[in-house]
Every structure is written in structure tokens, then in C-alpha cells.
Motif scaffolding. Structure first.
Motif, PDB file in Angstrom:
ATOM      1  N   GLN A  15       0.826  -1.216   0.000  1.00  0.00           N
ATOM      2  CA  GLN A  15       0.000   0.000   0.000  1.00  0.00           C
ATOM      3  C   GLN A  15       0.862   1.269   0.000  1.00  0.00           C
ATOM      4  O   GLN A  15       0.400   2.329  -0.384  1.00  0.00           O
ATOM      5  CB  GLN A  15      -0.883   0.040   1.265  1.00  0.00           C
ATOM      6  N   GLY A  16       2.101   1.162   0.437  1.00  0.00           N
ATOM      7  CA  GLY A  16       2.928   2.353   0.617  1.00  0.00           C
ATOM      8  C   GLY A  16       3.664   2.772  -0.632  1.00  0.00           C
ATOM      9  O   GLY A  16       3.444   2.250  -1.737  1.00  0.00           O
ATOM     10  N   ASP A  17       4.557   3.725  -0.422  1.00  0.00           N
ATOM     11  CA  ASP A  17       5.399   4.236  -1.486  1.00  0.00           C
ATOM     12  C   ASP A  17       6.487   3.204  -1.759  1.00  0.00           C
ATOM     13  O   ASP A  17       7.210   2.804  -0.847  1.00  0.00           O
ATOM     14  CB  ASP A  17       6.011   5.557  -1.015  1.00  0.00           C
ATOM     15  N   MET A  18       6.630   2.786  -3.010  1.00  0.00           N
ATOM     16  CA  MET A  18       7.611   1.741  -3.325  1.00  0.00           C
ATOM     17  C   MET A  18       9.055   2.217  -3.149  1.00  0.00           C
ATOM     18  O   MET A  18       9.958   1.403  -3.049  1.00  0.00           O
ATOM     19  CB  MET A  18       7.407   1.235  -4.756  1.00  0.00           C
ATOM     20  N   ARG A  19       9.242   3.548  -3.093  1.00  0.00           N
ATOM     21  CA  ARG A  19      10.601   4.032  -2.812  1.00  0.00           C
ATOM     22  C   ARG A  19      11.030   3.628  -1.392  1.00  0.00           C
ATOM     23  O   ARG A  19      12.203   3.408  -1.130  1.00  0.00           O
ATOM     24  CB  ARG A  19      10.655   5.551  -2.962  1.00  0.00           C
ATOM     25  N   ASP A  20      10.033   3.544  -0.510  1.00  0.00           N
ATOM     26  CA  ASP A  20      10.336   3.085   0.853  1.00  0.00           C
ATOM     27  C   ASP A  20      10.751   1.616   0.861  1.00  0.00           C
ATOM     28  O   ASP A  20      11.599   1.206   1.650  1.00  0.00           O
ATOM     29  CB  ASP A  20       9.121   3.275   1.769  1.00  0.00           C
ATOM     30  N   VAL A  21      10.136   0.833  -0.012  1.00  0.00           N
ATOM     31  CA  VAL A  21      10.505  -0.588  -0.120  1.00  0.00           C
ATOM     32  C   VAL A  21      11.935  -0.704  -0.649  1.00  0.00           C
ATOM     33  O   VAL A  21      12.730  -1.510  -0.156  1.00  0.00           O
ATOM     34  CB  VAL A  21       9.523  -1.341  -1.049  1.00  0.00           C
ATOM     35  N   GLU A  22      12.243   0.131  -1.635  1.00  0.00           N
ATOM     36  CA  GLU A  22      13.608   0.156  -2.182  1.00  0.00           C
ATOM     37  C   GLU A  22      14.617   0.457  -1.065  1.00  0.00           C
ATOM     38  O   GLU A  22      15.645  -0.214  -0.924  1.00  0.00           O
ATOM     39  CB  GLU A  22      13.674   1.233  -3.282  1.00  0.00           C
ATOM     40  N   THR A  23      14.294   1.457  -0.235  1.00  0.00           N
ATOM     41  CA  THR A  23      15.157   1.824   0.898  1.00  0.00           C
ATOM     42  C   THR A  23      15.286   0.660   1.872  1.00  0.00           C
ATOM     43  O   THR A  23      16.370   0.347   2.372  1.00  0.00           O
ATOM     44  CB  THR A  23      14.553   3.043   1.637  1.00  0.00           C
ATOM     45  N   TYR A  24      14.153   0.021   2.148  1.00  0.00           N
ATOM     46  CA  TYR A  24      14.103  -1.086   3.118  1.00  0.00           C
ATOM     47  C   TYR A  24      14.979  -2.252   2.665  1.00  0.00           C
ATOM     48  O   TYR A  24      15.800  -2.765   3.425  1.00  0.00           O
ATOM     49  CB  TYR A  24      12.640  -1.529   3.241  1.00  0.00           C
TER      50      TYR A  24
END
Length: 1131
Positions: free
Chosen positions: A810-819
Motif C-alpha cells: 500500500q505504501g510508497d515503493m521508494r520506501d521498499v527500495e530503501t528497506y
């Protein structure tokens, strides 16, 4: 803003001066202290602005500090002339006399004012030739908030000097944890009524008091007997040994008393501020009690002497015992009256008693030179060499020994702390305590030794008192001194017929003296002065103890009354304790316990000096230099030895009581921080061991999982914390990383407040962990900072622990990239990685908002308003978005403001629209229950270890460490490994052999031969549906468009990548099926974390693997070590 206002204020102040440069009147912010440079050379006015620089050069570092009465209107305190010895209202008397502080000398008005004393004080103008906001060094900056003398001034904070002018500086810029009160709250500050406060100089306050306390009844009624038993030589040795102990203690007391400002509380204050509240609290209580009982002991000594006189005159009231009680009770009531009348009356009474005592000693000395014929039959012949020689050696009788005689004398040497015990009532305790105490020890020792030699040279050991025992004819075998002086006392050796002489008569000094009633007056004076000193000391010590809230039950005794803050309630309590023991009237049992209580405090004062010197704390800088840490240690050991010499059972009882109180205070952990030497030594030991450890190479046998957990605020994800704590507690390091993002200014302020708050939260919740906040632009940078810099020497993290990012779709995929990049960064720096997933989620911070109101009610300073903050950038509000799941959509994560420190939180409190009083829904209730599941005992269940890939053994070590903990000890480890169907038995045996060599207990080993079977079609379809929004579909787009899209959104999954890693994808789906089949009832699952090659596998695909592998399962830990062995079977 503040800087501009201050600048404007300074200009206004300059304009308000008259032509002579004097302010028109004293401003409220002018200090009562005026510091003048004193030039060594020719007299020059240092106040002249033009000559300021020259005067400063000529002055060789000397300053004159004057008290100034701001109400004296003639000259302002800001000018050099004001407050000088001629013109000012100077009230400090620099001698041994009393110092009475006037109100003007203590306070500029009714309240303490706290302010930044910068532009308004012309001192800075004189010093630098221009106005500067930067403050020069001055004493008022270093005062405590509630200082008795002078007001605390706040120097400008670093933020005020350093921050940009158009932004507000920190509200609370106090360095080093100093407490301060901002200018606006000045009126609420501590304001004692100081008019007519009586402070004693070193003579009346310490010397007189100590001499009176040391010269006790022993001087008049026991010293002659000690000389008879031990002889002159050993008596002087006894006095010398007692003096060694008291002198060492006196030196130690002087060292502590001159290491900073001493408040009231005497021995308790000195020990507690040096060794900490544990020892201080234990000693304070028994020392106050010992002083209270000592009142009874001295009063009974007085009453016994009075009853003896009554008996001689045949005027007993009832009988001996009851007369002692009646006289004792009346005496203690009179003494209480003198004490309550005030310290001044008590001091006057002490002076009168000292005069009587000195007259009595003088009376005895004069008497030794007047040998009357009538006294010779009683054994007194005047100074005689034969008597001296005969009495020089010991003659122990009635089973007395050297040590038993020493035990009887030693209590006479105590009383050296009588001056220190009223430290709060001394004008200058730092100077008075060393001078007064050491001089008192010297004078009293010389008097004791002088009287011992004198009485031993004049009086024989045995005399009949019979005038008819004179020798008429010459005796052939005349050996004794009495015989040579024509007296035959040989009948004394034959039977118990003698009542006179050193051995038989306690009233030898009365008999020798020129005027016997004066010796009786001396005995009265010695007993009453000691009783009075103890009656004053006990409440003062007890009041200081109660003020520190170490024993909450005694809080009511902290209250003081009147100008001198007299502890009236303490006086009443001391009176009742003393009266109780007077009515018992059997003090032979209690006396040795009191001596041991005093000695225990002496031992700890000596040990405090040794401990503080050993700790090498920069704060240990006594002005008194004549001490040595090793001599202080010897003094402490001597005190302990003397305790056993005096009475072994009383010594044991004292040790038990001190230990019991020490354990109680340690358990209660009073919330005080006095910068004790215990803290300093703990730090020094930690530092030395850390440095020693850094020189040792790591060894596989000593490997410990040292975890850096990305928790965000530690109280937001308790399940993550408790699970990691299960395998790091008492084993390895645990650091809670918290990355603050968003505006730097706000984050910097949050860092300092959060550090103290959350570290305290961890300690309060018995978490053996450290809290490490950093500020960074994004989560990845913050993670890199922590992984590179967290820890110290060998105590550095080697494993990164994160919560699973539940809401990644549901979130911003840039956050997933960071994670996902966090994992890559961890592997780059040779860290292991652990991902923890609970199906309910980990983040409970949104639920804590509902406890916000109740937590604010508990906090005395918390604000009533809950502020809703809406930042435009999402990433600036949720400072820990990718650390662990948040179970809601991307809105600012609320934070529970736990006001542990009682200080107003400076962070914004964010609140959801939901009402705090509404009941939790089912999802939230499950989340809350899941968050506390690892705090409970786990019962008989399984920990399933899916050790599919050899990562060095971390996947196996973590579950083993979990089972060593009390809550998990009933859990059994089941091991699952991959294998081939035709070699299942062989693989099981090989794994069993390996585990037994590692000495790790297991209940079962299962070999899975069907890992590579194709998963079910519906599961493959569900996976494809899940990743569909994140695919690039480059085959359906033009090459340029596809490349541009991949560059802008690197997390997208390409068709090529999906085809290349199809087998690995199917394996994750298949493993999830097997996990549900075999481990759905396990308490916890520990499984090998799949590794994605950096740059080859997109973040979305890797995240999808983790999602499909771990969904709908019990709590699961995905573990991947750094592929270096952490287990070994070698010894």
C-alpha cells in the motif's frame, strides 16, 4: 528573535546611564556579587573603562568578591566602588566568629531570579570594551537551583549563541543535565526566608563541639582505672591507637568536606554524595539512630552521678533505678527545650559547659601539685619517680586484657564528627570542618595523654584509705613505691579490702583535685554537652536523609521550621527515642552497639576517600591536600578491626543492619544522581575493560549475537524488542536504532529529549539494551550511520534486526527500495540479518495514542492540549516507516509521550481522529495481545528451525540461545533440512551427528525431500496477482520507454528477471506450503533468509519472496548469518 530582543535591551540600558556612566538605579538583573580585579602593583582603578585592558594585565589573577546590598542606592553593584569595605553593606565576617547574613546580602528582593545576566551588566562592557551576549565565567552560573547563598544565573545556551537569529533557539539549553528554571518561571523558584540566619564560625561551630563530645565521662571516671590496668606506657599506646583511627578519619572527613559545597547532614551528606545513596542511606539511618540513643547514654551517665551524690547524702527519692529514670527524663526535657530554643542558645550552652570542663581539668592539674597528708592514705603522694616507674608497666586484673581496656577507652575518642554533623549551620564548612576537627583531635589527645601520665605519676594502684597504715619501723623487703613513701598497703594484695588507688576507685580525679565539687561539675558538663551535641546532630542528619527521599515513609520529618530550618519533628522523634532508652536504664548492652554504629560511619568516610581517589573522577578535587588514598583505606580497615575488638556480636549486628539497608536502597533505586564515586568507578572499570577487550581477537567460541534493532521508538514495537531480548539478555549487545528524519532543527531537539527518555524507558522495563538515535535524510542513510558507528571497540553490533514491512504494497515503493537496500548494506559490512514477522503486525504506536491522556494526567508538567500536526512531506513525519509494519495507511504515526523525567515533552504529540475513549476493534486487540506474547512463559511447545542453507550457524545459534532463557526453557527444538528423497536417512544421521557435536539438544530432525516440487497452481496464481502492479512489462513497451521507466522506478520487476528466477520464486511459494503443513503449531519459526543478488533482483521481487515465504504463519524469524562460523565443536 531572542537575540534581537536582547540586543535592543542592551541599547536601552546604555541609554539609561547618566553622564558619569552609572546606571540611574540598580536593575533587577544586577548580581549581588561584584568581582573586582585587584592589582598587585601600583594602585590603579580597574573600573575605568579605558584602562580596563591595562588593569587586567597588571592584575595577577586575583579577584576580590564582595557581597553587595542592591538596596544601597549610592553606588550600583555594577560599579567598582559599590560594595567596597568602606561604602558597601558588607556582611561576611572573615574570622572564627559567627556570621549573621542580612536579607540584603542573601537575596535581591523576595524571590530568586533566574535570568541571562548579559547586556545589563556593565562588567562585560568593562572587560571587552563592547557589549557581548557571551557570558564571562562567574560563580552564579555554577550554583544549584535552590542555592542558599546567591541566585543561579543561566549563562546563554549554546543554541542562543550559535543558532540563526530568525529561528527560535532551544527552550531548554542546559548543559550537562543541569537543572535550570527559565526566566519566566523565576517566581516559582525556591525562596527561603533568610533574615537573621545564624551561621557558626570554625571555633564555636566545630572546635568547641568536637572537644566537648570527645571529652566525655571517660576523662573523669575511667581514665585513672585504665592507667591502673594497662600502666602509663600502654595507656598512652591505647590513646595513641584511638587517635590514629580518629586522625585518619578526620583527614578523610576534611578531604570530602573540601571537595565542593557541603550542606546539612554531616556524615550522611559526606558519605551519600561520595559513595551514593545506597551506602549513604544505610549509614544515615543508623548514624541518626546512634546519635539519638547516645543522648540516652550520656543522660543516664549524668543521672547516675547525681544519684551517687544523693545516695552519699541519704536523700534518694524512690530507689536507685527509678531515681535514674526520673532525673534522666527531667534532664532530657530540659535539653530538648535548649535545642528547640534555637542553635544560638544551644551554642551558648555549649560554651558555658566547655568553660566548666576546662576549669575542672585545670582543677585536677593544680591538685596534682598539692599533695595533702590527708590524701596519702588514699594513694595520692604527688609526682614521684618511684610511682611513675611502678605504674609504667601493665597490671591487668579481673580478666582484663589490653584489647578489653582499649574497647572501654575507644568510645571516649569518638565524637570527631560533632562539628561536621551540623555542616548546614556553618558559615564556611569547607574551611571550618578541617580546622576545627583536626585541632580538636590534637588538643583532646594531648589532654588525655597528659592526664594519663600525670595520674600515673601521682597515685599508686592500691590504697586502703586507712591513716593507720603508715610504716613506723623500716621494712626489710620494701619494694613498692608506697612502701618507700612509708605506707604499707600490702593488705590490698591479700584480700579485697581496698577501696582506693587507681584500680579500685573511679573517683580518683575528684580525690586528687584541689576542689572536688568542680570535678563533679566537670562530669555534669561532659555528659550534658555530649548529650546536647547528639540531640542536635540526630535530627539534623535525619532531616537531610528525609529530604533526599531515600526512605519514602520518613518524608514527614524533612520539614523544617523557622529561620534556621529547624527539624522540630526530628527533635521530638529523637527525644522519644532517647526517653525510651532512658526508661530502660540498662545501657551496658546498647553502648557497644552505638560505638559500632559510629565506627561503621568512620569506616565508610575513610573508604569514600579511597574509592573517590581510585575512581579518578575529574570532579574529585579536594582543597584539603593532606590525605592519602592508601592511608584512608588503612583507616577504614582499622575501623572494622576496632569494631570487632570492642564487641564482636555488636560488629556483626552492625554489618547485618548496614547490609540490609544497603540492599533495600539498592532494590528501591531512589531517583537521585549525585555524581558519586561509585558511578565514576563503574565508568572507569567499563572503560578499562573495553580497551582491554579491543586488544583481543574475536574467537568463534566467544561469538555472541550483538544486535542492532531498527525499532524506531522502543516502546512502539515491544514484541520485536522482547523477542530479540530473549536471545541477547546477559549474552550479547542490543542497540535500539532510531532514525529521525524530517527538518533537521526539529530532529536535533528530539534527539536529545528522546535519548534520556527512551534509555530510561528501557531500564524501567528491565531491557538490557542501549538506545541510539541518529538524524538522517532517509532511512537508508540512518541505517548506514548506525551500522558503521554504533558500538564501541569489540562491543559492536554484528547482526541487523528489522521488523517485516507488512504494508509494503500500500505504501510508497521508494520506501521498499530503501528497506531492501538496508539488507544489502548490512551484508556489505559483514552483518548478519534477521527479519521478524508477526502476522498481526509489530507497530502499536497508533494504539498508544489512546493512553496519551491518562499518561498526561500522571505527569505533573505535561500539557493538556494534544496537537495535530500535518507536515506536507510524509517522510518527515513517520520517522520509522520501514523498520517494522505499521498497521494503518500512511498517516503521521502517533507517539506516546511517556513523561518519565517529569519534564515537558518538546516533541509534537500527534493524534488520530479516533476518540481515545473508544474500545479497540478486533484487529487492534489482536495486535495488542500479540505485542506482549513474548513476555509470558511459553510452555511446552516447539521452536522449529528450518536450517536450509549454511550461513555459519547463526540460524541454529539464535533458537538455542532462546531456549536457555527461563520463559522458553520448556520449548523443544525441531530441525528441518532439505535433502533428496533417496538419501533421507543418511541426511538425518549426518545432521544428528553435527548437532550432537555442537552440543545442541533437539527433539526431532525432519529431512524435506520435496522442496523442489512445483507449488500449487492457486498459490502461483496468487503470487503473480500480487506482483502484477510492480511489473515493468518491458516486452509490451518500446525499448526507450521501458529503460526510462526502469531508471525512474528501479524496484520494478522485469520479465527477464522473473523468468531467470522462476525456480527461486517457486521454491519460496513451496516452502510456505511446507511451513503451513509442518510448523503451523510452532511457538516460533526460525528459517534461513533467502539472499537476493545486489543489482540483479529488484526490490519488489525480493519483497514479494519474503511476503509469500512468511505469510499466514506463527511468529517467524528469517535469519541469514554473514557466512563466518559462529558455532564450533572444538574445545
Amino acid at each position: 528573535m531572542e537575540g534581537k530582543e536582547l540586543a535592543a535591551g542592551s541599547a536601552g540600558d546604555e541609554g539609561s546611564k547618566d553622564a558619569l556612566g552609572k546606571p540611574l538605579g540598580p536593575t533587577p538583573s544586577q548580581s549581588r556579587f561584584q568581582v573586582d580585579l585587584v592589582a598587585e602593583g601600583p594602585r590603579k582603578s580597574c573600573g575605568d573603562i579605558g584602562a580596563a585592558g591595562k588593569g587586567g594585565e597588571e592584575a595577577k589573577g586575583r579577584f576580590r568578591v564582595n557581597f553587595v546590598d542592591p538596596s544601597a542606592g549610592g553606588e550600583s553593584p555594577g560599579e567598582p566602588g559599590g560594595g567596597s569595605s568602606e561604602g558597601g553593606n558588607v556582611s561576611g565576617v572573615q574570622n572564627g566568629g559567627d556570621t549573621v547574613m542580612s536579607e540584603g546580602s542573601l537575596h535581591s528582593g523576595g524571590h530568586h531570579h533566574y535570568y541571562y545576566d548579559t547586556h545589563t551588566n556593565t562588567y562585560y562592557l568593562r572587560t571587552f570594551g563592547h557589549n557581548t551576549m557571551d557570558a564571562v565565567p562567574r560563580i552564579d552560573h555554577y550554583r544549584h537551583t535552590a542555592a542558599d547563598l546567591g541566585e543561579k544565573l543561566l549563562r546563554p545556551s549554546l543554541a542562543e549563541l550559535h543558532d540563526e537569529l530568525d529561528k527560535e533557539p532551544f527552550e531548554d539549553g542546559y548543559a550537562n543535565g543541569e537543572e535550570g528554571t527559565p526566566a519566566g518561571d523565576a517566581a516559582a523558584a525556591y525562596t527561603p526566608d533568610s533574615k537573621g540566619v545564624v551561621k557558626f564560625g570554625w571555633i564555636k561551630g566545630v572546635l568547641v563541639r568536637c572537644m566537648l563530645n570527645i571529652w566525655g565521662v571517660m576523662l573523669f571516671i575511667r581514665l585513672s582505672w585504665i592507667v591502673g590496668q594497662a600502666g602509663i606506657g600502654l595507656s598512652v599506646l591505647v590513646i595513641g591507637m584511638a587517635t590514629v583511627v580518629t586522625t585518619i578519619t578526620g583527614l578523610s572527613t576534611s578531604a570530602i568536606a573540601t571537595n565542593g559545597f557541603v550542606r546539612g547532614g554531616g556524615a550522611y551528606y559526606l558519605i551519600s554524595r561520595s559513595l551514593g545513596p545506597e551506602f549513604g542511606g544505610a549509614i544515615g539511618l543508623i548514624f541518626a539512630f546512634a546519635n539519638a540513643v547516645a543522648v540516652a547514654m550520656y543522660v543516664v551517665g549524668f543521672a547516675e552521678t547525681v544519684v551517687e551524690l544523693l545516695k552519699e547524702n541519704g536523700t534518694l527519692m524512690i530507689d536507685e533505678m527509678n531515681d535514674i529514670r526520673i532525673i534522666g527524663a527531667i534532664t532530657v526535657v530540659i535539653l530538648l527545650g535548649i535545642s528547640i530554643a534555637g542553635m544560638e542558645w544551644e551554642a551558648k550552652a555549649q560554651i558555658v559547659l566547655l568553660v566548666i570542663l576546662i576549669l575542672a581539668i585545670g582543677d585536677f592539674v593544680i591538685g596534682t601539685f598539692i599533695p595533702l597528708e590527708s590524701k596519702k592514705p588514699k594513694g595520692f603522694f604527688g609526682y614521684n619517680a618511684d610511682i611513675f616507674m611502678e605504674n609504667f608497666g601493665p597490671d591487668f586484673r579481673q580478666e582484663e586484657t589490653f584489647f578489653s581496656v582499649f574497647a572501654i577507652f575507644f568510645p571516649a575518642a569518638t565524637g570527631i564528627l560533632a562539628g561536621a554533623n551540623i555542616s548546614g549551620d556553618l558559615a564556611d564548612p569547607q574551611s571550618a570542618i578541617p580546622k576545627g576537627t583536626l585541632l580538636a583531635i590534637l588538643i583532646t589527645t594531648l589532654v588525655y595523654a597528659g592526664i594519663a601520665v600525670s595520674v600515673g605519676s601521682c597515685v599508686v594502684r592500691d590504697a586502703t584509705g586507712n591513716v593507720n597504715d603508715t610504716i613506723v619501723s623500716e621494712l626489710a623487703n620494701c619494694t613498692s613505691a608506697a612502701c618507700k613513701l612509708n605506707y604499707d598497703f600490702s593488705s590490698c594484695q591479700a584480700g579485697p579490702g581496698c577501696h582506693y588507688g587507681l584500680m579500685n576507685n573511679f573517683q580518683v580525679m575528684s580525690m586528687v583535685s584541689g576542689f572536688a565539687p568542680l570535678i563533679t561539675a566537670g562530669i555534669f558538663s561532659a555528659t550534658l554537652s555530649s548529650a546536647l551535641a547528639s540531640l542536635v546532630s540526630a535530627p539534623k542528619i535525619f532531616q537531610a536523609l528525609c529530604k533526599d527521599s531515600i526512605y519514602p515513609g520518613f518524608q514527614m520529618f524533612a520539614k523544617g521550621y523557622g529561620k534556621n530550618n529547624e527539624p522540630l519533628r526530628g527533635y521530638i522523634l529523637t527525644f522519644l527515642i532517647a526517653l525510651g532508652f532512658i526508661l530502660i536504664a540498662e545501657l551496658n548492652v546498647i553502648a557497644p552497639i552505638i560505638s559500632n554504629f559510629f565506627l561503621a560511619s568512620y569506616a565508610l568516610i575513610n573508604f569514600s576517600v579511597f574509592h573517590a581517589s581510585l575512581a579518578k573522577s575529574p570532579g574529585w578535587r579536594p582543597a584539603f591536600k593532606y590525605y592519602n588514598m592508601w592511608i584512608s583505606l588503612i583507616g577504614a580497615i582499622l575501623c572494622c578491626i576496632v569494631m570487632f575488638v570492642i564487641n564482636w556480636w555488636a560488629a556483626l549486628l552492625t554489618y547485618v543492619i548496614v547490609l540490609g539497608l544497603y540492599i533495600y536502597v539498592t532494590y528501591k533505586k531512589p531517583d537521585v544522581n549525585w555524581g558519586s564515586s561509585t558511578q565514576a568507578l563503574t565508568y572507569l572499570n567499563a572503560l578499562q575493560h573495553s580497551i582491554r577487550l579491543s586488544g583481543v581477537e574475536d574467537h568463534v567460541k566467544n561469538f555472541r549475537p550483538q544486535c542492532l534493532i531498527m525499532t524506531g521508538a522502543p516502546n512502539a514495537r515491544p514484541a520485536l524488542l522482547h523477542l530479540v531480548h530473549a536471545f541477547t539478555k546477559n549474552v550479547g549487545l542490543m542497540i535500539c536504532g532510531h532514525v529521525h528524519m524530517g527538518p533537521r532543527r526539529q530532529a536535533m531537539k528530539e534527539l536529545s529529549t528522546d535519548l534520556a527518555k527512551y534509555q530510561r524507558w528501557l531500564i524501567k522495563n528491565k531491557m538490557k539494551a542501549f538506545y541510539a538515535p541518529v538524524h538522517a535524510e532517509d532511512l537508508r542513510d540512518g541505517g548506514q550511520y548506525l551500522m558503521q558507528a554504533a558500538g564501541l571497540g569489540r562491543m559492536r553490533p554484528n547482526t541487523l534486526v528489522v521488523g517485516f514491512k507488512k504494508n509494503w504494497r500500500q505504501g510508497d515503493m521508494r520506501d521498499v527500495e530503501t528497506y531492501i537496500n538496508l539488507f544489502h548494506d548490512a551484508f556489505d559490512v559483514q552483518y548478519g540479518v534477521v527479519v521478524i514477522r508477526l502476522k498481526e503486525g509489530l507497530d502499536i504506536s497508533h494504539l498508544q495514542a489512546q493512553d496519551l491522556l491518562s499518561s498526561q494526567e500522571k505527569s505533573p508538567c505535561a500539557k493538556d492540549v494534544i496537537v495535530k500536526v500535518d507536515y506536507s512531506k510524509k517522510s518527515e513525519t513517520d520517522t520509522s516507516i520501514a523498520f517494522a509494519p505499521s498497521s494503518s495507511e500512511r498517516t503521521p504515526a502517533p507517539r506516546k509521550e511517556e513523561d518519565e523525567d517529569g519534564k515537558t515533552p518538546t516533541q509534537p504529540l500527534l493524534n488520530k481522529d479516533s476518540k481515545s475513549s473508544s474500545p479497540l476493534n478486533v484487529t487492534d486487540q489482536r495486535l495488542l495481545d500479540a505485542s506482549s506474547q513474548f513476555q509470558k512463559k511459553q510452555g511446552k511447545s516447539n521452536i522449529d528451525v528450518w536450517w536450509l542453507f549454511d550461513d555459519g550457524g547463526l540460524t541454529l545459534l539464535i533458537p538455542y540461545l532462546i531456549t536457555t532463557k527461563k520463559k522458553w526453557k520448556d520449548c523443544k527444538i525441531r530441525v528441518f533440512i532439505g535433502g533428496k528423497i533417496n538419501r533421507i536417512d543418511h541426511d538425518r544421521r549426518a545432521m544428528a551427528t553435527l548437532l550432537s557435536k555442537f552440543r545442541i539438544d533437539f527433539s526431532d530432525i525432519m529431512v524435506l525431500g520435496d522442496i523442489n516440487t512445483k507449488p500449487k497452481k492457486e498459490n502461483i496464481a496468487a503470487f503473480e496477482e500480487m506482483i502484477e502492479p510492480f511489473r515493468l512489462h518491458e516486452d509490451d513497451k518500446e525499448q526507450e520507454v521501458a529503460d526510462k521507466m526502469k531508471e525512474d522506478e528501479p524496484w520494478r520487476i522485469t520479465d527477464n528477471e522473473l523468468e531467470l528466477y522462476k525456480t527461486k520464486t517457486y521454491r519460496q511459494i513451496r516452502l510456505n506450503e511446507l511451513l503451513k503443513e509442518h510448523s503451523s503449531t510452532a511457538n516460533i519459526i526460525v528459517m534461513s533468509l533467502p539472499v537476493a543478488r545486489k543489482g540483479a533482483v529488484s526490490s519488489a521481487l525480493y519483497m514479494a519472496w519474503l511476503e509469500v515465504l512468511s505469510k499466514d504463519l506463527p511468529p517467524i524469524l528469517l535469519v541469514r548469518g554473514n557466512h563466518q562460523s559462529v558455532l564450533t565443536f572444538y574445545s
